[in-house]
Design an enzyme around this catalytic site. Structure first.
Site, PDB file in Angstrom:
ATOM      1  N   HIS A 129       0.903  -1.189   0.002  1.00  0.00           N
ATOM      2  CA  HIS A 129      -0.092  -0.229   0.158  1.00  0.00           C
ATOM      3  C   HIS A 129       0.926   1.182   0.004  1.00  0.00           C
ATOM      4  CE1 HIS A 129      -2.455   2.972   2.226  1.00  0.00           C
ATOM      5  NE2 HIS A 129      -3.416   2.693   1.214  1.00  0.00           N
ATOM      6  N   HIS A 148      -0.641  10.388  -2.983  1.00  0.00           N
ATOM      7  CA  HIS A 148      -1.907  10.149  -2.318  1.00  0.00           C
ATOM      8  C   HIS A 148      -3.087  11.164  -2.555  1.00  0.00           C
ATOM      9  CE1 HIS A 148      -5.260   9.375   0.604  1.00  0.00           C
ATOM     10  NE2 HIS A 148      -5.178   8.205   0.255  1.00  0.00           N
TER      11      HIS A 148
HETATM   12  O1  G3P Z   1      -6.606   1.674  -2.943  1.00  0.00           O
HETATM   13  C1  G3P Z   1      -6.676   1.015  -1.515  1.00  0.00           C
HETATM   14  C2  G3P Z   1      -6.639   2.021  -0.648  1.00  0.00           C
HETATM   15  O2  G3P Z   1      -5.357   2.667  -0.751  1.00  0.00           O
HETATM   16  C3  G3P Z   1      -7.697   3.140  -0.301  1.00  0.00           C
HETATM   17  O3  G3P Z   1      -7.413   4.094   0.226  1.00  0.00           O
HETATM   18  O4  G3P Z   1      -7.118   6.405   0.790  1.00  0.00           O
HETATM   19  O5  G3P Z   1      -5.166   4.623   0.950  1.00  0.00           O
HETATM   20  O6  G3P Z   1      -6.001   5.498  -1.236  1.00  0.00           O
HETATM   21  P1  G3P Z   1      -6.358   5.237   0.127  1.00  0.00           P
HETATM   22 CA    CA Z   2      -5.045   3.643  -2.668  1.00  0.00          CA
END
Ligand code: G3P
Ligand code: CA
Length: 307
Positions: free
Chosen positions: A35, A77
């Site tokens: 992530h 992000h």
């Molecule tokens: O894309 C999966 C997860 O990353 C969604 O949350 O806000 O970290 O992009 P975010």
């Molecule tokens: Ca994401």
């Protein structure tokens, strides 16, 4: 077990006698998605985070995508630069004021300007000088070593679905010969978004044949709403990616999704947010082995519970 595999085993038939499923599986094994890279140990969405994710054994690496003022895809992000860069020091006069707070939107800056920023110091001094990478730089770091699962962020925040980001994404993937399923077996590509319109635009306007995954936030009644929407989602996506709390509240969703041919990915697994579980490894193991989800997003690729 998928229905066609069940049929083969139950009837003891050779595979040649049973039609392949209409839709190829999006994930072929319990899958580790890094992530924002290995974002617990390195500054999110920097080449350092992506390279560490590869070292830690990630099956897929996640870039969130934003568009610069001059139309280049960068990995970030947020739709603004201030949380993860020193933009406030470098460009103090370029802030906008939103609800009484200063903000520096990515869309107001060219790539050349963004490349002047330090995207590492906020995490730790040893990462000083890390840059916001372009999507192309991310691909160069990961291609041949892991899959890539880009998220179309800016289409939501800029309200320009189908106009810019989706086309730019497909162009970059095409340039890298990654725009078709199976094009590079070492680098499968799956596209994800919270925006159904973004996924629809990819499929219809851009002719995208890659697997598409629809992200769903944890909000009031999310599990029930999702249950009702599975068939509709099947029209524009190959998988769902609900927040992990949604699946915990309604574990039956996983089988219902699988029965419709939808993969199930959950997010985000990180230290400090493990609820009733002893640690993040145990939490991921529960989701993968007991709840049978296909893939997990984690900030800690090194803690993924491999068999
Ligand atoms: O894309 C999966 C997860 O990353 C969604 O949350 O806000 O970290 O992009 P975010
Ligand atoms: Ca994401």
């Amino acid at each position: 077990m998928r229905w066609h595999v069940f049929l083969l085993v139950a009837l003891n038939l050779p595979s040649s006698l049973v039609a392949a499923p209409e839709v190829l599986p999006t994930f072929t094994k319990p899958t580790l998605i890094a992530h924002r890279g290995a974002s617990a140990d390195a500054p999110e969405h920097t080449l350092a985070a992506y390279e560490l994710a590869l070292k830690q054994g990630a099956d897929f690496v996640e870039p969130d995508l934003q568009l610069t003022k001059d139309g280049v895809l960068v990995c970030l992000h947020d739709s603004s630069l201030e949380r993860t860069t020193n933009v406030a020091e470098v460009f103090p006069d370029r802030a906008k004021e939103v609800k009484g707070k200063k903000t520096w939107p990515v869309a107001d800056f060219t790539l050349a300007e963004i490349q002047k920023l330090d995207a590492g110091s906020w995490k730790a001094a040893k990462f000083a000088g890390a840059k916001v990478p372009t999507f192309q730089q991310m691909i160069d770091a990961v291609k041949g070593k892991a899959g890539i699962i880009p998220e179309t962020k800016a289409s939501e925040s800029q309200g320009k679905v189908g106009m810019n980001l989706e086309k730019a994404l497909m162009e970059v993937l095409k340039t890298n010969k990654l725009d078709a399923r199976g094009a590079d077996p070492k680098t499968p590509v799956i596209v994800q978004s919270f925006s159904a319109d973004s996924l629809r635009a990819l499929r219809k306007d851009c002719g995208c044949k890659l697997p598409l995954v629809y992200l769903i936030r944890d909000e009031d009644g999310a599990a029930q709403k999702l249950q009702r929407r599975l068939k509709e989602i099947r029209e524009f996506a190959d998988g769902i990616a609900p927040h992990k709390a949604i699946v915990l509240a309604q574990p039956g969703l996983v089988k219902d999704a699988h029965d419709l041919g939808l993969s199930v990915t959950v997010w985000t697994f990180r230290v400090g947010l493990t609820g009733k579980f002893k640690d993040v490894r145990e939490e991921m193991a529960y989701y993968l082995r007991e709840l049978k989800v296909d893939a997990v997003f984690t900030d800690h690729p090194d803690r993924f519970p491999r068999e």
